[in-house]
Design an enzyme around this catalytic site. Sequence first.
Site, PDB file in Angstrom:
ATOM      1  N   ASP A 273      15.452   4.673   0.252  1.00 49.18           N
ATOM      2  CA  ASP A 273      16.649   5.795   0.131  1.00 49.18           C
ATOM      3  C   ASP A 273      17.203   6.462   1.323  1.00 49.18           C
ATOM      4  O   ASP A 273      16.579   5.856   2.519  1.00 49.18           O
ATOM      5  CB  ASP A 273      16.455   6.849  -1.111  1.00 49.18           C
ATOM      6  CG  ASP A 273      15.491   7.746  -0.797  1.00 49.18           C
ATOM      7  OD1 ASP A 273      14.923   8.042   0.529  1.00 49.18           O
ATOM      8  OD2 ASP A 273      15.217   8.827  -1.647  1.00 49.18           O
TER       9      ASP A 273
ATOM     10  N   CYS B   2      10.475   6.670   0.583  1.00 50.28           N
ATOM     11  CA  CYS B   2      11.429   7.757   0.047  1.00 50.28           C
ATOM     12  C   CYS B   2      10.943   8.974   0.648  1.00 50.28           C
ATOM     13  O   CYS B   2      10.165   9.145   1.464  1.00 50.28           O
ATOM     14  CB  CYS B   2      11.840   7.794  -1.427  1.00 50.28           C
ATOM     15  SG  CYS B   2      10.318   8.252  -2.293  1.00 50.28           S
TER      16      CYS B   2
ATOM     17  N   THR C 182       9.204  11.866  -0.619  1.00 47.64           N
ATOM     18  CA  THR C 182       7.992  12.135  -0.918  1.00 47.64           C
ATOM     19  C   THR C 182       6.886  10.847  -0.972  1.00 47.64           C
ATOM     20  O   THR C 182       5.694  10.780  -1.186  1.00 47.64           O
ATOM     21  CB  THR C 182       7.664  12.699  -2.294  1.00 47.64           C
ATOM     22  OG1 THR C 182       8.343  12.088  -3.339  1.00 47.64           O
ATOM     23  CG2 THR C 182       8.311  14.167  -2.005  1.00 47.64           C
TER      24      THR C 182
ATOM     25  N   HIS D 276      -9.276  -1.551  -2.505  1.00 43.94           N
ATOM     26  CA  HIS D 276      -9.629  -1.341  -3.766  1.00 43.94           C
ATOM     27  C   HIS D 276      -8.559  -1.476  -4.698  1.00 43.94           C
ATOM     28  O   HIS D 276      -9.090  -2.043  -5.735  1.00 43.94           O
ATOM     29  CB  HIS D 276     -10.143   0.153  -3.742  1.00 43.94           C
ATOM     30  CG  HIS D 276     -11.544   0.675  -2.959  1.00 43.94           C
ATOM     31  ND1 HIS D 276     -12.039   1.715  -2.956  1.00 43.94           N
ATOM     32  CD2 HIS D 276     -12.230  -0.159  -2.196  1.00 43.94           C
ATOM     33  CE1 HIS D 276     -13.311   1.955  -2.457  1.00 43.94           C
ATOM     34  NE2 HIS D 276     -13.404   0.468  -1.938  1.00 43.94           N
TER      35      HIS D 276
ATOM     36  N   HIS E  22     -13.552  -4.006  -8.145  1.00 44.82           N
ATOM     37  CA  HIS E  22     -12.183  -3.502  -8.022  1.00 44.82           C
ATOM     38  C   HIS E  22     -11.420  -4.374  -8.635  1.00 44.82           C
ATOM     39  O   HIS E  22     -10.167  -4.059  -9.284  1.00 44.82           O
ATOM     40  CB  HIS E  22     -11.715  -3.373  -6.446  1.00 44.82           C
ATOM     41  CG  HIS E  22     -12.903  -2.587  -5.772  1.00 44.82           C
ATOM     42  ND1 HIS E  22     -12.852  -1.029  -5.986  1.00 44.82           N
ATOM     43  CD2 HIS E  22     -13.728  -2.608  -4.847  1.00 44.82           C
ATOM     44  CE1 HIS E  22     -13.375  -0.478  -5.274  1.00 44.82           C
ATOM     45  NE2 HIS E  22     -14.130  -1.478  -4.381  1.00 44.82           N
TER      46      HIS E  22
HETATM   47  C1  RB5 Z   1      15.860  12.640  -2.007  1.00 47.81           C
HETATM   48  O1  RB5 Z   1      16.185  13.509  -1.762  1.00 47.81           O
HETATM   49  C2  RB5 Z   1      14.343  12.495  -2.587  1.00 47.81           C
HETATM   50  O2  RB5 Z   1      14.243  13.013  -3.763  1.00 47.81           O
HETATM   51  C3  RB5 Z   1      13.686  11.263  -2.640  1.00 47.81           C
HETATM   52  O3  RB5 Z   1      13.668  10.849  -1.292  1.00 47.81           O
HETATM   53  C4  RB5 Z   1      12.067  11.235  -2.907  1.00 47.81           C
HETATM   54  O4  RB5 Z   1      11.402  12.183  -2.378  1.00 47.81           O
HETATM   55  C5  RB5 Z   1      11.936  10.965  -4.367  1.00 47.81           C
HETATM   56  O5  RB5 Z   1      10.891  11.074  -4.816  1.00 47.81           O
END
Ligand code: RB5
Length: 144
Positions: free
Chosen positions: A8, A65, A67, A98, A133
Amino acid sequence: MKIGICNDHAGVDYKFKLVKMLQGRGIEVVNYGTDTTQSVDYPDFAHRLASAVESGEVDLGIALCGTGNGMAITLNKHQGIRAGLAWDIPIGELVAAHNNANVLVLPARFIPYRKTSAIVRAWLDTPFEGGRHQNRIDKMPCHQ
Ligand code: RB5
């Protein structure tokens, strides 16, 4: 070897750098992500990558993305996907050894690029151990 990559807006910069790194290793890369920092919805890109891995259009996938969780949660809705989130090198190795992850997910806003690149290389260079595994992976599908 063909790798699909998706991201993203939070993962654009790292995506372009990873594409260069992978191509430098002779890997063909298919881009399923957004190419700008304009805000987008990560599931739109996660589903594209998941379908490409499931259909065999690409061998493996990488998703980025902020997180990593949005991508991982969405990717793992697909029965043919084992998406693993990694934020350090030993986790990159273990998610291959694993979990036999066919998609590696990276939290672009929480680790520096150098670590991101090292995790990708660790994941690619570590073989799946099989054995117990594989038994555990065989129990992953939800039959309810
Ligand atoms: C985008 O702001 C953020 O929410 C996305 O990149 C991600 O972290 C979502 O899980």
